[in-house]
Design an enzyme around this catalytic site. Sequence first.
Site, PDB file in Angstrom:
ATOM      1  CE  LYS A   1      74.601  82.201  94.197  1.00  0.00           C
ATOM      2  NZ  LYS A   1      74.474  80.731  94.222  1.00  0.00           N
TER       3      LYS A   1
HETATM    4  C1  LIG Z   1      75.711  79.828  93.467  1.00  0.00           C
HETATM    5  C2  LIG Z   1      77.185  79.842  93.413  1.00  0.00           C
HETATM    6  C3  LIG Z   1      77.911  79.377  92.304  1.00  0.00           C
HETATM    7  C4  LIG Z   1      77.270  78.654  91.162  1.00  0.00           C
HETATM    8  O1  LIG Z   1      76.188  79.249  90.597  1.00  0.00           O
HETATM    9  P1  LIG Z   1      75.053  78.410  89.846  1.00  0.00           P
HETATM   10  O2  LIG Z   1      74.344  79.469  89.082  1.00  0.00           O
HETATM   11  O3  LIG Z   1      74.193  77.775  90.888  1.00  0.00           O
HETATM   12  O4  LIG Z   1      75.739  77.435  88.967  1.00  0.00           O
HETATM   13  C5  LIG Z   1      79.286  79.513  92.302  1.00  0.00           C
HETATM   14  N1  LIG Z   1      79.934  80.052  93.339  1.00  0.00           N
HETATM   15  C6  LIG Z   1      79.293  80.491  94.436  1.00  0.00           C
HETATM   16  C7  LIG Z   1      80.081  81.112  95.536  1.00  0.00           C
HETATM   17  C8  LIG Z   1      77.906  80.385  94.520  1.00  0.00           C
HETATM   18  O5  LIG Z   1      77.278  80.774  95.628  1.00  0.00           O
END
Ligand SMILES: *Cc1c(COP(=O)(O)O)cnc(C)c1O
Length: 395
Positions: free
Chosen positions: A186
């Site tokens: 991210k």
């Molecule tokens: C990455 C993501 C999540 C979940 O996040 P994690 O930290 O990987 O559990 C939820 N929703 C969206 C849209 C994402 O891109």
Amino acid sequence: MPGFEIFGDEERREVQDVLETGILFRYGFDAARKGRWKARTFERELARRTGAARALLCSSGTAALSIALAACGVGAGDEVILPPFTFVATMEAVVHAGAVPVFADIDETLCLDPAGLEAAITPRTRAVIPVHMCGAMARIDEIRSLCDRRSLVLIEDACQAVGGSYRGKALGAFGHMGCFSFDSVKTVTCGEGGAVITDDEALYARADAYADHGHDHVGADRGAEGHSILGTNHRISELNAAVGLAQFRKLDRILEIQRAAKKALKTGLSDCARIRFRELPDPEGDSATFLSFFLPDEESARKSVKDLSEAGVDGCFYWYDNNWHYLRRWDHLKQMRGAARLPMELISNPPDYQNIRLKRSDDIMSRAVSMLIKLSWSDRDIAERIERMRTVLKG
Ligand SMILES: *Cc1c(COP(=O)(O)O)cnc(C)c1O
């Protein structure tokens, strides 16, 4: 896009700071930690930046969604409306809350369409989770007023949109709760991590308790803490929070790099008549992690993705075929393959996921292509990329 591209001494210093005390737990140990509170500091900075009264860090974005659903009292049998274009985590959090995911169409913002949302509301609808996909916003003002009017819980999945805003207000700050992910790919990363934000003290208190076994975090004696609700463990460690804190302080720089690259790409591709860019309700608030555009039809979209790859343009996604991000390929949901019997199987008529038809979403997704914007590109990389893309997309 991913913050890991710009790791440096800042992250190392924060981690070292934690290792020097040996206190990896985010609560307590007041004397031994020598004033080092990484999770707490990150929470304060996140709240300040998003304008929310409160922020709670947790172990992942998925955990953030689960915490938000629990804190908002969404559970067994409740219908939760969400878009079919997201990461599977949004749907999983709803399923594991015992609630029932109901999918509503997206529009050319690539996010939940307010009209599609309205059409999906039933007497059992309890909550709505719009997802700000690929770094940019849903029509969040319209969605918010619809939720207000129909007394629905609004939880924003802003996991991909930290730093994004709509008319000056941070994405994630429009709902009863907003969720962020700081996983390893991210914009801001903790390695693994996430957060919820809210303006509501009561929701914060429930979130804070739920994420740590229901402990109320009152008083210095942890063993004597009360339990207002049943919770679980979605805590983050100080080590993960330390990495995220250093990363979060780079957010302005990250946004600046991404926005400059995206602007150059859009300008360079502006005379490619075959493509139309994704609709952005507020272009100023785009965090610019991706450049997304539409081809006239499915066939030309498929061909363009292939041609772009052959021309050496990496990082392009055709979400329509993607197993992670689009409902069409979620066979595990369609067959309701839980690890155990799913709570939604206990309701009288669970949705028939096998036969869901979201024609409008299919039409939009089958024409959409997104390209990741990288922090590590040089000006020359961007110029070359534009040239290569033009040869494919002009023709
Ligand atoms: C990455 C993501 C999540 C979940 O996040 P994690 O930290 O990987 O559990 C939820 N929703 C969206 C849209 C994402 O891109």
